[in-house]
Design an enzyme around this catalytic site. Structure first.
Site, short mmCIF file in Angstrom:
data_model
loop_
_atom_site.label_atom_id
_atom_site.label_comp_id
_atom_site.label_asym_id
_atom_site.label_seq_id
_atom_site.Cartn_x
_atom_site.Cartn_y
_atom_site.Cartn_z
N GLY A 88 0.81 -1.20 0.00
CA GLY A 88 0.00 0.00 0.00
C GLY A 88 0.85 1.26 0.00
N LEU A 89 0.31 2.30 0.64
CA LEU A 89 0.99 3.61 0.71
C LEU A 89 1.29 4.14 -0.68
CD1 LEU A 89 3.44 2.97 3.70
CD2 LEU A 89 1.21 4.07 3.75
N CYS A 90 0.34 3.98 -1.60
CA CYS A 90 0.53 4.49 -2.96
C CYS A 90 -0.71 5.26 -3.42
CB CYS A 90 0.86 3.35 -3.92
SG CYS A 90 -0.21 1.90 -3.82
N GLY A 91 -1.27 6.04 -2.50
CA GLY A 91 -2.38 6.91 -2.85
C GLY A 91 -3.60 6.13 -3.32
#
Length: 296
Positions: A88-91
């Site tokens: 994750g952590l990709c908008g």
């Protein structure tokens, strides 16, 4: 109001978060350059192969066409292949493609069609499993690691072809994020089975590789198509992996850049609050000392 110790702890925590997001931004930026070059290099090959197969398919009759080209003659069962990320952590990278897939599922089910799903990437598997567990037939997790490779695409294609030969679906559509820029990714559907040329669908006569000339083929068109159509599946899936990987890195770099700037703004705000609270405490202590001295 929070105590000075609480504010100091919060500032330290946000500073640690900012260091992490800054490091993730730099890592994503380094990966993005390589991923973007790979995605852009794969586009001409995949597009040219699609155009060539479209030109060959135009001269083949439906009766003698390979099954990957002609299909089953029905469109009752649809297989949707979803390209997502393992991390994750990709908008909004994963959210946008899952929303598009869910919208397509709703359209097909409202028409009385049967939908089956194959997801690549841990995030896609997890998100689709929540609402469409009964439709998810297979999930590929940690497939694109550390970078997309052609044998990884072959693994996905083998599963698709096996299901098609077993008569488990009629139409297969691939959904992936096409890389436009570090700030922009476009959710793109691509029909894999039966083969459908994008140039043919657009009616672009100038894009035809045959250019209107007459050719003799050895072996014939049917044999060439039978050999190349499975390879085209691998090429298109590999291309989508490259596009998706580049889009993921671009989205993560942008998301981490925003997170780093937001953390900096929060640190500034907390520092102002901390300094005001500290100044108020010092002023209060001075007033107490002066009041005590005057009382004597």
């Amino acid at each position: 109001m929070p105590s000075l110790k609480d504010l100091k702890t919060r500032i330290s925590s946000v500073q640690s978060t900012r260091r992490i997001t800054s490091a993730m931004k730099m890592v994503a930026a380094a990966k993005l350059k390589r991923a973007q070059e790979a995605a852009e290099a794969a586009r001409p090959y995949a597009e040219r192969m699609e155009r060539m197969l479209g030109s060959l398919a135009a001269g083949v009759s439906t009766d003698s066409a390979p099954k990957l080209l002609a299909g089953t003659g029905d469109d009752q069962t649809h297989l949707i292949v979803v390209m997502s990320s393992d991390r994750g952590l990709c908008g909004g990278f994963n959210g946008s493609i899952i929303r598009a897939v869910k919208k397509r599922i709703d359209q097909l089910t409202s028409q009385g069609k049967t939908v089956k799903l194959i997801a690549t990437g841990r995030k896609g598997v997890s998100l689709l499993r929540r609402e469409h567990r009964d439709k998810l037939v297979h999930g590929f997790e940690e497939l694109v690691k550390p970078y997309p490779a052609f044998d990884q695409a072959d693994a996905v294609v083998d599963k698709i072809v096996t299901m098609f030969e077993a008569g488990e679906f009629d139409v297969c559509t691939l959904y992936y994020n096409k890389f436009i820029s570090a700030l922009t990714q476009e959710v793109t559907p691509l029909q894999l089975i039966p083969f459908a040329s994008a140039t043919e669908a657009e009616g672009d006569e100038e894009a035809s590789d045959l250019g209107g000339a007459q050719y003799e083929f050895e072996p014939d068109e049917e044999a060439i198509l039978k050999a190349l159509l499975p390879k085209n599946l691998s090429v298109q899936v590999f291309r989508s992996m490259l596009e998706s990987f580049a889009s993921e890195q671009g989205a993560r770099m942008t998301a981490m850049d925003n997170a780093t700037r937001n953390a900096g703004d929060m640190i500034n705000s907390l520092s102002i609050t901390y300094n005001r609270a500290r100044q108020a405490m010092i002023t209060k202590e001075l007033i107490e000392i002066i009041s005590g001295a005057e009382a004597l």
